[in-house]
Write a protein that holds these residues in place. Structure first.
Motif, short mmCIF file in Angstrom:
data_model
loop_
_atom_site.label_atom_id
_atom_site.label_comp_id
_atom_site.label_asym_id
_atom_site.label_seq_id
_atom_site.Cartn_x
_atom_site.Cartn_y
_atom_site.Cartn_z
N VAL A 7 17.86 12.47 2.40
CA VAL A 7 19.15 11.79 2.82
C VAL A 7 20.43 12.43 2.58
O VAL A 7 20.62 12.43 1.36
N ASP A 8 21.44 12.78 3.48
CA ASP A 8 22.53 13.16 3.09
C ASP A 8 23.51 12.56 3.89
O ASP A 8 23.83 12.78 5.14
N PRO A 9 24.32 11.64 3.40
CA PRO A 9 25.21 10.76 3.77
C PRO A 9 26.31 11.48 4.31
O PRO A 9 27.51 10.94 4.86
N TYR A 10 26.53 12.63 3.50
CA TYR A 10 28.06 13.37 3.67
C TYR A 10 28.66 13.75 5.02
O TYR A 10 29.62 13.77 5.30
N PRO A 198 37.68 2.00 5.86
CA PRO A 198 37.31 1.32 4.71
C PRO A 198 37.68 1.67 3.36
O PRO A 198 38.13 2.77 3.27
N ASN A 199 37.85 0.78 2.39
CA ASN A 199 38.37 0.92 0.98
C ASN A 199 37.46 1.91 0.33
O ASN A 199 37.81 2.69 -0.84
N GLY A 200 36.29 1.97 0.60
CA GLY A 200 35.10 2.82 -0.25
C GLY A 200 33.92 2.88 0.43
O GLY A 200 33.72 1.80 1.52
N PRO A 201 33.12 3.56 -0.13
CA PRO A 201 31.43 3.70 0.65
C PRO A 201 31.05 2.19 0.60
O PRO A 201 30.07 1.71 1.32
N ALA A 202 31.11 1.22 -0.41
CA ALA A 202 30.67 0.01 -0.74
C ALA A 202 31.06 -0.94 0.63
O ALA A 202 30.41 -1.81 1.14
N GLN A 203 32.29 -0.65 1.09
CA GLN A 203 32.82 -1.28 2.37
C GLN A 203 32.60 -0.89 3.56
O GLN A 203 33.03 -1.25 4.72
N ALA A 204 31.74 0.30 3.80
CA ALA A 204 31.65 1.19 5.05
C ALA A 204 30.57 0.63 5.84
O ALA A 204 29.36 0.64 5.19
N PRO A 205 30.67 -0.11 7.02
CA PRO A 205 29.64 -0.70 7.56
C PRO A 205 28.65 0.17 8.31
O PRO A 205 27.62 0.11 8.68
N TRP A 206 29.10 1.39 8.48
CA TRP A 206 28.35 2.60 9.03
C TRP A 206 27.59 3.10 8.16
O TRP A 206 26.77 4.17 8.58
N THR A 208 24.18 2.93 5.45
CA THR A 208 23.15 2.24 5.09
C THR A 208 23.18 1.85 3.79
O THR A 208 23.88 2.52 2.85
N LEU A 209 22.26 1.09 3.19
CA LEU A 209 22.32 0.65 1.74
C LEU A 209 21.90 1.96 0.91
O LEU A 209 22.23 2.06 -0.19
N THR A 210 20.82 2.94 1.44
CA THR A 210 20.34 3.87 0.99
C THR A 210 21.50 5.02 0.78
O THR A 210 21.80 5.43 -0.30
N GLU A 211 22.22 5.18 1.57
CA GLU A 211 23.21 6.05 1.91
C GLU A 211 24.50 5.66 0.79
O GLU A 211 24.83 6.47 0.05
N ARG A 212 24.65 4.46 0.70
CA ARG A 212 25.72 3.83 -0.15
C ARG A 212 25.24 4.37 -1.81
O ARG A 212 26.02 4.48 -2.31
N ARG A 213 24.00 3.97 -1.90
CA ARG A 213 23.52 4.03 -3.31
C ARG A 213 23.42 5.59 -3.58
O ARG A 213 23.96 5.98 -4.74
N ILE A 214 23.27 6.37 -2.80
CA ILE A 214 23.23 8.10 -3.01
C ILE A 214 24.74 8.21 -3.31
O ILE A 214 24.80 9.16 -4.34
N VAL A 215 25.60 8.08 -2.52
CA VAL A 215 27.08 8.20 -2.82
C VAL A 215 27.47 7.79 -4.15
O VAL A 215 27.94 8.55 -4.95
N GLN A 216 27.05 6.58 -4.41
CA GLN A 216 27.44 6.07 -5.75
C GLN A 216 26.80 6.72 -6.99
O GLN A 216 27.63 6.88 -7.97
N GLU A 217 25.65 7.03 -6.61
CA GLU A 217 24.79 7.74 -7.91
C GLU A 217 25.34 9.13 -8.20
O GLU A 217 25.58 9.25 -9.31
#
Length: 430
Positions: A7-10, A198-206, A208-217
């Protein structure tokens, strides 16, 4: 193969935020430098000498300097969405108000207020990118975002030259319409920021939860890798010698950027071209500069090297300015000024990828703002020096020589900075 590898959210992130950020910066820079085209007719209308114009064009950066650090600290506290919207709406209103300049003092006051209004935008955007992208990818995306600067000049040059050709529509002259027409989009985009940024990945509705977790990790891993030599506190960051040296390097780069950017249309006009021709000729070096920014930033990320990428680009710019002084043909001089422009803009992506390596959190907000604040004083010095020299000598040549010296000094200073960064890295490990 792990989920993180599949999964590549970038790609999604870059498509969602980078084009919109580019539009914001394009409009911001256009409102900052459209004065260079307005000056083709405004200066005579309101009685601005080259000295007064250079002083007023540069005073923008004094207001910018005063509010830069507080603005970025506020952004870090209240969030990018709200603060960037505030910046854009206020600068759009002030930019449009430039249409009602009556003489030197109203020119000075409105340019100063424009700097106050816009303060914090660029460092805020640089900080914002650190909320999304790890260090290894930043030069590419910073370069892509900042390609809006030469694109603003490339798009704005012919557009502005056409607008100033409008005469006495509804009682306003072309240069007045220029400020109004190019100020309104900033206000509208400021309202769009409230919905689209959005203020950051956690507030980006577009995402997914998996993508947000990958970005944060990945960001957490990045922060951990640099935490041994990173500064986290605001006040120590503001006196960190690496921050101060970066500010001086950027000061030299920005002197060149605005020293040529705010005078290039008048330089080309002095070669005998019409206002419309000036617009299209001015656009060419900026189009090439935008491409160079993307390619040089990508190469910097690929090699993982920053210092030499900044130094080489600054040195190329210095050579271009020197060539414009000693080569008398108008065509060759324009080519050399184009090379100088390419070098300046190519340096920006690798340069702005450097501060987040040793600044995090509030220290990043304040440190990046201070670097930009000190550097942008060059935006006052560059136009002022070129204007003063032009009025004193009747020529732009000595001014271009001064800009060459500033870029050469920036190239040398960034090499000293490289030694400083290596030393701090060794200290953190030992």
């Amino acid at each position: 193969m792990s989920l993180n590898e599949t999964v590549d959210p970038y790609r999604k992130i870059s498509l969602r935020i980078i084009p919109f950020m580019m539009v914001l910066y394009l409009v911001a820079f256009l409102d900052r430098v459209n004065i260079s085209f307005a000056a083709l007719t405004m200066n005579d209308d309101v009685g601005l000498t080259p000295y007064v114009y250079g002083w007023g064009a540069g005073i923008f950066f004094l207001g910018y300097f005063l509010f830069e650090v507080p603005s970025n600290v506020i952004l870090e506290k209240v969030g990018a969405r709200l603060w960037i919207a505030r910046i854009m709406i206020t600068w759009g209103l002030v930019s449009a108000a430039m249409a009602f300049v009556q003489g030197p003092w109203s020119f000075f006051i409105l340019r100063f207020l424009l700097g106050l209004a816009e303060a914090g935008f660029l460092p805020g955007m640089i900080l914002y990118l650190t909320y999304w992208f790890p260090a290894a990818q930043r030069a590419k995306f910073i370069g892509l975002f900042m390609a809006a600067v030469p694109l603003a000049s490339a798009v704005g040059a012919p557009l502005s030259s056409l607008i100033i050709g409008i005469e006495h529509a509804w009682g306003l002259k072309g240069w007045q319409w220029l400020f109004i027409i190019e100020g309104i989009p900033s206000c509208l985009l400021g309202l769009a920021v409230l919905r689209l940024l959005p203020n950051g990945p956690a507030q980006a509705p577009w995402l997914t939860l998996t993508e947000r977790r990958i970005v944060q990790e990945r960001l957490d891993k990045d922060h951990l890798a640099h935490s041994g030599r990173a500064q986290h506190r605001l006040w120590p960051a503001l006196v960190d010698r690496r921050v101060l040296l970066l500010g001086l390097v950027y000061f030299g780069i920005v002197i060149g950027l605005y020293g040529i950017g705010l005078w290039l249309p008048q330089m080309i006009k002095a070669m005998g071209f019409s206002n419309t021709q000036v617009g299209f000729i001015t656009a060419l070096p900026y189009l090439v500069s935008a491409i160079a920014m993307l390619l040089w930033g990508r190469h910097s990320d690929k090699t993982g090297e920053r210092v030499w990428h900044v130094a080489i680009a600054a040195a190329v710019s210095a050579i271009g300015f020197i060539g414009s002084v000693y080569l008398q043909s108008n065509l060759v001089a324009l080519l050399c000024l184009g090379i100088a422009s390419v070098g300046i803009y190519a340096s920006l992506g690798p340069f702005w990828a450097m501060p987040p390596v040793f600044l995090q959190g509030t220290a990043a907000a304040g440190g990046i703002a201070l670097i930009n604040s000190v550097g942008n004083l060059g935006g006052f010095v560059g136009p002022y020096l070129v204007g003063w020299i032009k009025q004193s000598t009747g020529s732009f040549q000595i001014g271009m020589g001064v800009l060459a010296c500033c870029l050469a000094a920036a190239a040398v200073m960034v090499l000293f900075l490289g030694r400083e960064l290596k030393s701090s890295r060794h200290d953190a490990i030992s």
